[in-house]
Structure formats: C-alpha cells, structure tokens
Scaffold this motif. Structure first.
Motif, PDB file in Angstrom:
ATOM      1  N   CYS A  33      42.120  30.918  40.898  1.00 33.20           N
ATOM      2  CA  CYS A  33      42.263  32.300  41.366  1.00 33.20           C
ATOM      3  C   CYS A  33      42.014  32.401  42.871  1.00 33.20           C
ATOM      4  O   CYS A  33      42.703  33.145  43.578  1.00 33.20           O
ATOM      5  CB  CYS A  33      41.314  33.217  40.607  1.00 33.20           C
ATOM      6  SG  CYS A  33      41.701  33.414  38.850  1.00 33.20           S
TER       7      CYS A  33
ATOM      8  N   LEU B  25      45.164  31.072  44.695  1.00 33.96           N
ATOM      9  CA  LEU B  25      46.281  32.015  44.700  1.00 33.96           C
ATOM     10  C   LEU B  25      45.972  33.245  45.553  1.00 33.96           C
ATOM     11  O   LEU B  25      46.856  33.767  46.244  1.00 33.96           O
ATOM     12  CB  LEU B  25      46.611  32.436  43.269  1.00 33.96           C
ATOM     13  CG  LEU B  25      47.266  31.360  42.394  1.00 33.96           C
ATOM     14  CD1 LEU B  25      47.540  31.896  41.009  1.00 33.96           C
ATOM     15  CD2 LEU B  25      48.560  30.862  43.023  1.00 33.96           C
ATOM     16  N   GLY B  26      44.713  33.710  45.518  1.00 35.86           N
ATOM     17  CA  GLY B  26      44.344  34.843  46.365  1.00 35.86           C
ATOM     18  C   GLY B  26      44.456  34.503  47.837  1.00 35.86           C
ATOM     19  O   GLY B  26      44.944  35.304  48.643  1.00 35.86           O
TER      20      GLY B  26
ATOM     21  N   GLN C  16      48.192  34.381  48.796  1.00 29.81           N
ATOM     22  CA  GLN C  16      48.758  35.719  48.984  1.00 29.81           C
ATOM     23  C   GLN C  16      48.250  36.341  50.283  1.00 29.81           C
ATOM     24  O   GLN C  16      49.007  37.011  50.997  1.00 29.81           O
ATOM     25  CB  GLN C  16      48.393  36.620  47.798  1.00 29.81           C
ATOM     26  CG  GLN C  16      49.067  36.257  46.492  1.00 29.81           C
ATOM     27  CD  GLN C  16      50.548  36.595  46.486  1.00 29.81           C
ATOM     28  OE1 GLN C  16      51.068  37.217  47.410  1.00 29.81           O
ATOM     29  NE2 GLN C  16      51.244  36.180  45.447  1.00 29.81           N
TER      30      GLN C  16
ATOM     31  N   TYR D 119      48.163  41.741  45.635  1.00 21.77           N
ATOM     32  CA  TYR D 119      47.978  40.556  44.794  1.00 21.77           C
ATOM     33  C   TYR D 119      46.729  39.780  45.215  1.00 21.77           C
ATOM     34  O   TYR D 119      46.045  39.192  44.371  1.00 21.77           O
ATOM     35  CB  TYR D 119      49.203  39.644  44.877  1.00 21.77           C
ATOM     36  CG  TYR D 119      50.449  40.235  44.268  1.00 21.77           C
ATOM     37  CD1 TYR D 119      50.379  41.091  43.173  1.00 21.77           C
ATOM     38  CD2 TYR D 119      51.709  39.947  44.792  1.00 21.77           C
ATOM     39  CE1 TYR D 119      51.522  41.640  42.615  1.00 21.77           C
ATOM     40  CE2 TYR D 119      52.859  40.489  44.240  1.00 21.77           C
ATOM     41  CZ  TYR D 119      52.763  41.331  43.156  1.00 21.77           C
ATOM     42  OH  TYR D 119      53.886  41.869  42.609  1.00 21.77           O
ATOM     43  N   THR D 120      46.448  39.780  46.522  1.00 22.18           N
ATOM     44  CA  THR D 120      45.230  39.118  47.005  1.00 22.18           C
ATOM     45  C   THR D 120      43.992  39.736  46.356  1.00 22.18           C
ATOM     46  O   THR D 120      43.115  39.035  45.859  1.00 22.18           O
ATOM     47  CB  THR D 120      45.125  39.244  48.536  1.00 22.18           C
ATOM     48  OG1 THR D 120      46.258  38.610  49.152  1.00 22.18           O
ATOM     49  CG2 THR D 120      43.849  38.599  49.049  1.00 22.18           C
TER      50      THR D 120
ATOM     51  N   GLU E  64      43.881  41.406  43.595  1.00 17.87           N
ATOM     52  CA  GLU E  64      43.882  41.156  42.154  1.00 17.87           C
ATOM     53  C   GLU E  64      43.314  39.779  41.824  1.00 17.87           C
ATOM     54  O   GLU E  64      42.487  39.643  40.919  1.00 17.87           O
ATOM     55  CB  GLU E  64      45.305  41.265  41.612  1.00 17.87           C
ATOM     56  CG  GLU E  64      45.812  42.686  41.495  1.00 17.87           C
ATOM     57  CD  GLU E  64      47.187  42.740  40.872  1.00 17.87           C
ATOM     58  OE1 GLU E  64      47.707  41.672  40.475  1.00 17.87           O
ATOM     59  OE2 GLU E  64      47.748  43.845  40.784  1.00 17.87           O
ATOM     60  N   TRP E  65      43.734  38.760  42.567  1.00 13.71           N
ATOM     61  CA  TRP E  65      43.264  37.400  42.261  1.00 13.71           C
ATOM     62  C   TRP E  65      41.766  37.262  42.526  1.00 13.71           C
ATOM     63  O   TRP E  65      41.058  36.607  41.746  1.00 13.71           O
ATOM     64  CB  TRP E  65      44.053  36.370  43.064  1.00 13.71           C
ATOM     65  CG  TRP E  65      45.424  36.122  42.521  1.00 13.71           C
ATOM     66  CD1 TRP E  65      46.617  36.404  43.116  1.00 13.71           C
ATOM     67  CD2 TRP E  65      45.741  35.538  41.249  1.00 13.71           C
ATOM     68  NE1 TRP E  65      47.649  36.053  42.297  1.00 13.71           N
ATOM     69  CE2 TRP E  65      47.144  35.511  41.146  1.00 13.71           C
ATOM     70  CE3 TRP E  65      44.977  35.054  40.190  1.00 13.71           C
ATOM     71  CZ2 TRP E  65      47.789  35.001  40.025  1.00 13.71           C
ATOM     72  CZ3 TRP E  65      45.634  34.545  39.069  1.00 13.71           C
ATOM     73  CH2 TRP E  65      47.014  34.524  39.002  1.00 13.71           C
TER      74      TRP E  65
ATOM     75  N   PHE F  17      39.966  38.818  39.707  1.00 16.63           N
ATOM     76  CA  PHE F  17      39.931  37.942  38.536  1.00 16.63           C
ATOM     77  C   PHE F  17      38.755  36.973  38.619  1.00 16.63           C
ATOM     78  O   PHE F  17      38.137  36.641  37.598  1.00 16.63           O
ATOM     79  CB  PHE F  17      41.235  37.156  38.419  1.00 16.63           C
ATOM     80  CG  PHE F  17      42.415  37.986  38.008  1.00 16.63           C
ATOM     81  CD1 PHE F  17      42.238  39.164  37.297  1.00 16.63           C
ATOM     82  CD2 PHE F  17      43.702  37.586  38.326  1.00 16.63           C
ATOM     83  CE1 PHE F  17      43.324  39.939  36.918  1.00 16.63           C
ATOM     84  CE2 PHE F  17      44.785  38.355  37.961  1.00 16.63           C
ATOM     85  CZ  PHE F  17      44.603  39.528  37.257  1.00 16.63           C
TER      86      PHE F  17
END
Length: 271
Positions: A24, A27-28, A31, A217-218, A220-221, A224
């Motif tokens: 996570c 991916l963050g 993004q 999206y940043t 969101e990750w 998470f």
C-alpha cells in the motif's frame, strides 16, 4: 498468553499484514509521484507560455508535430484564406459562444486551420466577419488537434452545414477537397469584432482532473495502511481477551469446541 501468535492462523495474518503495508505504501507513493509529475508539467507549461510570449514566432511547419514542448509556441504562416466554419458551444470567460475557424491555404497545398476569434451567442454565419482577401500572414499559438472530450469538446453530430464540433484534420478533411494539417493556430490578435481564443492545454497534462485523481488515490492507499494496522491490533486485542477468558474458565477451550463442531458436521453429512 501470546503463544497464539505462533499458530498457523496468526502466521497467515502476520504475513498478510507484513506484505500489505509495504504494498500500500508503494502504490500510495507511486500515485503521489504521478501527482507531483503533473504539477511539474503544469509549472513547465506555464513557464513555456511565458517564454513563448517573448520569443519571435517561427514558421509553423518547423514546429510540427505538436508536442508538449511545441504546444502554445508562437508560429507564423502565410497563405490565402479559404473555407470558413463555425465551432459552436465554446465557452470563454464564463459565456457561451462559438469560434470562427478559417482554413488558410498554404503554398504546400495543405490548409492550416486558423481560429480567428470567438463571438458570443448561438453560432450564426451572419455574425462572423469575412476573412481578409489576398495573401495574408498570420501569427498565433500552435495547438494540437482536438478529440471529443478534450477541453470541453463535444462529440455530438448532426450539426448544420458550415459547422464542425472539433478542430481536427480527421473531421475537417471531410468538409473540404484538400488536405488539412493535423494542427491549428489561434491568432494572437483576433480579427475585428472578435475576442482572442486562449491557448488550450494538451490533454493529460497539467493540473487536470486526472492529477487530482492521483492525489485521491494517494490518500486511499495510505488510508489502507492505517486500516490494516487497525484491524491487526483489533484482532490481537480480541484474541488476548479470549485467551484470558479461557484461562479463568469463562469460555470453553477452543480445541474441544472445534472438535465438537467438526463431529457434529460429520454426523450431519453422513446422515
């Protein structure tokens, strides 16, 4: 008390958490990097516009094809004006209006679409001033061909004769009998009675909707990551409470319960 952490179930939970958190975060971070790249592109584009305003215009043919580096650059072209078209449903300063587009026939035989200006109201050929006669030299900003969805460009068809929805070679070549350059120019100084059409940004560049999607999206990750950690501690706490209750006899041992449940299911299936 914490011996349950060595059970296969908790080994699986721990491995999942140890893999999920860096995944996570990666991916963050990716993004966030995409968002920062778009911010930098936006700054670079603004700097290029400022520099281009000070540069002398160059022949448009030398600046083709249109890229992020050449979009908005001042160019010049010479030729004779030909067919004139209107582009409806174009907004400027919060008002609805239309572009006046005239094809400039160059010495090469191809035509360069030139947006001579913007007029308010419903597209009407009677409102659009006629183009100058004879050979003319135009100066303006080089633009990339439009596609439906870019900069508010409509994809609707069924327009009246003399109108087009997008400024692109693909659409204009069907309206004239000669080739059209896959680019266009908006005049630096609009013709009499019209307003200058500002330079449009290339799609997928600068601070557009996709840039803020990357930022969303940043968040969101990274959220998470917090959720995974929260759930791990919550499961750990419940397991500790259950272990304590078992030690004082408030609940039966899990193994006998599991054996009894398995036996019940076996009897049910065999019946």
């Amino acid at each position: 008390m914490y011996r349950f952490l060595l059970t296969p179930r908790w080994w699986g939970i721990n491995v999942f958490v140890l893999l999920a958190i860096p995944f996570c975060i990666f991916l963050g971070s990716w993004q966030l990097g995409r968002f920062e790249d778009r911010v930098q592109e936006h700054r670079t584009a603004n700097e290029q516009v400022s520099e281009s305003e000070r540069e002398a215009p160059r022949p448009f043919a030398e600046m083709l094809p249109v890229t992020k580096a050449t979009s908005g650059e001042p160019v010049t072209a010479t030729g004779h004006y030909g067919k004139q078209l209107l582009i409806p449903d174009r907004e400027l300063d919060g008002r609805r209006g239309f572009y006046v587009l005239t094809l400039l026939r160059t010495a090469s035989g191809e035509a360069l679409p030139v947006v001579r200006g913007w007029l308010p109201g419903v597209a009407d050929a009677a409102k659009a001033p006629a183009p100058p006669r004879g050979e003319v030299t135009v100066t303006g900003a080089l633009q990339a061909s439009e596609t439906p969805g870019d900069n508010g460009v409509s994809a609707r068809g069924g327009l009246p004769a003399g109108q087009t929805a997008a400024i692109s070679a693909a659409s204009l070549v069907n309206l004239v009998s000669y080739d059209v350059y896959d680019a266009w120019v908006t005049l630096a100084e609009a013709d009499t009675g019209m307003q200058v059409v500002p330079t449009a940004a290339l799609p997928d560049s600068g601070l557009d909707l996709k840039a803020f999607q990357n930022l969303g999206y940043t968040a969101e990750w990274f959220a998470f990551v917090g959720f995974v950690i929260f759930m791990w501690f919550r499961l750990l706490r419940r397991e500790i409470e259950l272990t304590r209750d078992m030690e004082v006899g408030l609940v039966p041992d899990k193994e006998p319960v599991a054996v009894a449940t398995a036996a019940h299911e076996l009897v049910r299936d065999s019946g």
